[in-house]
Design a protein around this motif. Sequence first.
Motif, mmCIF file in Angstrom:
data_model
loop_
_atom_site.group_PDB
_atom_site.id
_atom_site.type_symbol
_atom_site.label_atom_id
_atom_site.label_comp_id
_atom_site.label_asym_id
_atom_site.label_seq_id
_atom_site.Cartn_x
_atom_site.Cartn_y
_atom_site.Cartn_z
ATOM 1 N N THR A 137 24.455 -8.402 8.666
ATOM 2 C CA THR A 137 23.449 -7.255 8.024
ATOM 3 C C THR A 137 24.514 -6.474 6.878
ATOM 4 N N GLY A 197 20.778 -8.304 4.056
ATOM 5 C CA GLY A 197 20.053 -8.101 5.493
ATOM 6 C C GLY A 197 19.545 -6.621 5.587
ATOM 7 N N GLY A 233 18.761 -16.784 4.415
ATOM 8 C CA GLY A 233 18.499 -16.367 3.361
ATOM 9 C C GLY A 233 19.711 -16.520 2.346
ATOM 10 N N ALA A 234 20.496 -17.408 2.645
ATOM 11 C CA ALA A 234 21.738 -17.821 1.686
ATOM 12 C C ALA A 234 21.430 -18.716 0.630
HETATM 13 N N1 LIG Z 1 22.710 -9.902 -3.067
HETATM 14 C C1 LIG Z 1 21.546 -10.371 -3.439
HETATM 15 O O1 LIG Z 1 20.985 -9.847 -4.521
HETATM 16 C C2 LIG Z 1 21.038 -11.528 -2.900
HETATM 17 C C3 LIG Z 1 22.055 -12.256 -1.525
HETATM 18 N N2 LIG Z 1 21.091 -13.247 -1.418
HETATM 19 C C4 LIG Z 1 22.207 -14.036 -0.095
HETATM 20 O O2 LIG Z 1 22.109 -13.187 0.923
HETATM 21 C C5 LIG Z 1 23.344 -13.494 1.679
HETATM 22 C C6 LIG Z 1 24.161 -12.091 1.716
HETATM 23 O O3 LIG Z 1 24.553 -11.408 0.529
HETATM 24 P P1 LIG Z 1 24.948 -10.081 0.336
HETATM 25 O O4 LIG Z 1 24.108 -9.259 1.325
HETATM 26 O O5 LIG Z 1 25.086 -9.817 -1.034
HETATM 27 O O6 LIG Z 1 26.338 -10.138 1.074
HETATM 28 P P2 LIG Z 1 27.069 -8.910 1.979
HETATM 29 O O7 LIG Z 1 28.467 -9.447 2.044
HETATM 30 O O8 LIG Z 1 26.674 -7.507 1.603
HETATM 31 O O9 LIG Z 1 26.538 -9.072 3.554
HETATM 32 C C7 LIG Z 1 27.015 -10.322 4.380
HETATM 33 C C8 LIG Z 1 27.439 -9.651 5.518
HETATM 34 O O10 LIG Z 1 27.669 -10.740 6.571
HETATM 35 C C9 LIG Z 1 28.558 -10.157 7.394
HETATM 36 N N3 LIG Z 1 29.118 -11.280 8.207
HETATM 37 C C10 LIG Z 1 29.843 -12.286 7.624
HETATM 38 N N4 LIG Z 1 30.191 -13.257 8.601
HETATM 39 C C11 LIG Z 1 29.785 -12.778 9.510
HETATM 40 C C12 LIG Z 1 29.490 -13.137 10.967
HETATM 41 N N5 LIG Z 1 30.099 -14.274 11.474
HETATM 42 N N6 LIG Z 1 28.876 -12.267 11.883
HETATM 43 C C13 LIG Z 1 28.265 -10.995 11.604
HETATM 44 N N7 LIG Z 1 28.156 -10.556 10.075
HETATM 45 C C14 LIG Z 1 29.007 -11.501 9.270
HETATM 46 C C15 LIG Z 1 29.556 -9.493 6.359
HETATM 47 O O11 LIG Z 1 30.437 -8.561 7.025
HETATM 48 C C16 LIG Z 1 28.640 -8.860 5.340
HETATM 49 O O12 LIG Z 1 28.390 -7.399 5.737
HETATM 50 C C17 LIG Z 1 24.078 -14.591 0.731
HETATM 51 O O13 LIG Z 1 23.934 -15.775 1.454
HETATM 52 C C18 LIG Z 1 23.403 -14.592 -0.460
HETATM 53 O O14 LIG Z 1 23.430 -15.995 -1.176
HETATM 54 C C19 LIG Z 1 20.018 -13.948 -1.535
HETATM 55 C C20 LIG Z 1 19.457 -13.147 -2.559
HETATM 56 C C21 LIG Z 1 19.644 -12.067 -3.052
#
Ligand SMILES: NC(=O)C1=CN([C@@H]2O[C@H](COP(=O)(O)OP(=O)(O)OC[C@H]3O[C@@H](n4cnc5c(N)ncnc54)[C@H](O)[C@@H]3O)[C@@H](O)[C@H]2O)C=CC1
Length: 269
Positions: free
Chosen positions: A10, A14, A94-95
């Motif tokens: 999250t 998330g 959502g990746a």
């Molecule tokens: N930021 C954006 O505008 C958008 C992002 N996405 C997709 O959403 C996904 C997330 O992106 P963001 O939210 O920007 O990244 P983020 O880095 O803010 O969130 C990902 C989270 O996952 C956590 N995490 C990683 N491995 C883990 C595990 N094994 N267990 C539990 N938590 C874990 C991390 O600590 C981090 O808090 C990516 O796959 C991206 O492609 C999709 C649409 C838009």
Amino acid sequence: MTQTVAVLGTGKIGEALLSGMIRAGWRPADLLVTARRPERAEELRTRYGVEPVTNAEAAKRADTLILTVKPQDMGKLLDELAPHVPAERLVISGAAGIPTAYFEDRLAPNTPVVRVMTNTPALVDEAMSVISAGTHATAEHLLHTEEIFGGVGKTLRVPESQQDAATALSGSGPAYFYYLVEAMTDAGILLGLPRAQAHDLIVQAAIGAAVMLRDSGEHPVKLREAVTSPAGTTINAIRELENHGVRAALIAALEAARDRSRELASGNG
Ligand SMILES: NC(=O)C1=CN([C@@H]2O[C@H](COP(=O)(O)OP(=O)(O)OC[C@H]3O[C@@H](n4cnc5c(N)ncnc54)[C@H](O)[C@@H]3O)[C@@H](O)[C@H]2O)C=CC1
Ligand SMILES: O=C(O)[C@@H]1CCC=N1
């Protein structure tokens, strides 16, 4: 029957989705979250009243798992989850970039997988969430996914072959508009306006233009023509945009984003 939904990983997206689901009426008691850091897990509990659990526990307890880790972290997360995810669980990714086949290959046979590309305006219930079914996802799974993501904005079903393009347009899309606002605010400074005022003028122009684009039913060319008076100010600006190849730059930029999404397909990106 009450459905339990877990958001795994999250972070920004998330949390945007989680907050929107709660605004849309989901009960925090029916939502589980996972996070890598314990402080983050506690932050989510305090902020939303949801229960932080381990990834394995989420896989066992939730009917629907929404995976929102970075593409590069997906392989590791799936290694952790695979032994615990019963085949009837709906898995929503959502990746960016990663195809549904990647999940199907790593989870129990026949696991229904849905791929969704949403965007950060989920935070203000104006997301665009583009949805594609994997091999074993049924109409019911797609409806359930639309129910979840429909709470934070619009949804659109596309064939999975269009997901990388959708990622370039709407997943990354908000960033292009922020970039334009940033650049045009700088222009306002050059023209002698205070930064805050330049920001407000450009943001309101963006909002006005966006609402007209959405609600007027007019083609963008018509809307631009209505602003562009003969021998007026706007055409001078448009000529500079054309001279500097801004249209070609935007086409190349979105093509590069699409290509990067394709590169992320392996999850090792
Ligand atoms: N930021 C954006 O505008 C958008 C992002 N996405 C997709 O959403 C996904 C997330 O992106 P963001 O939210 O920007 O990244 P983020 O880095 O803010 O969130 C990902 C989270 O996952 C956590 N995490 C990683 N491995 C883990 C595990 N094994 N267990 C539990 N938590 C874990 C991390 O600590 C981090 O808090 C990516 O796959 C991206 O492609 C999709 C649409 C838009
Ligand atoms: O930049 C990224 O990779 C993510 C996916 C779409 C928007 N942000």
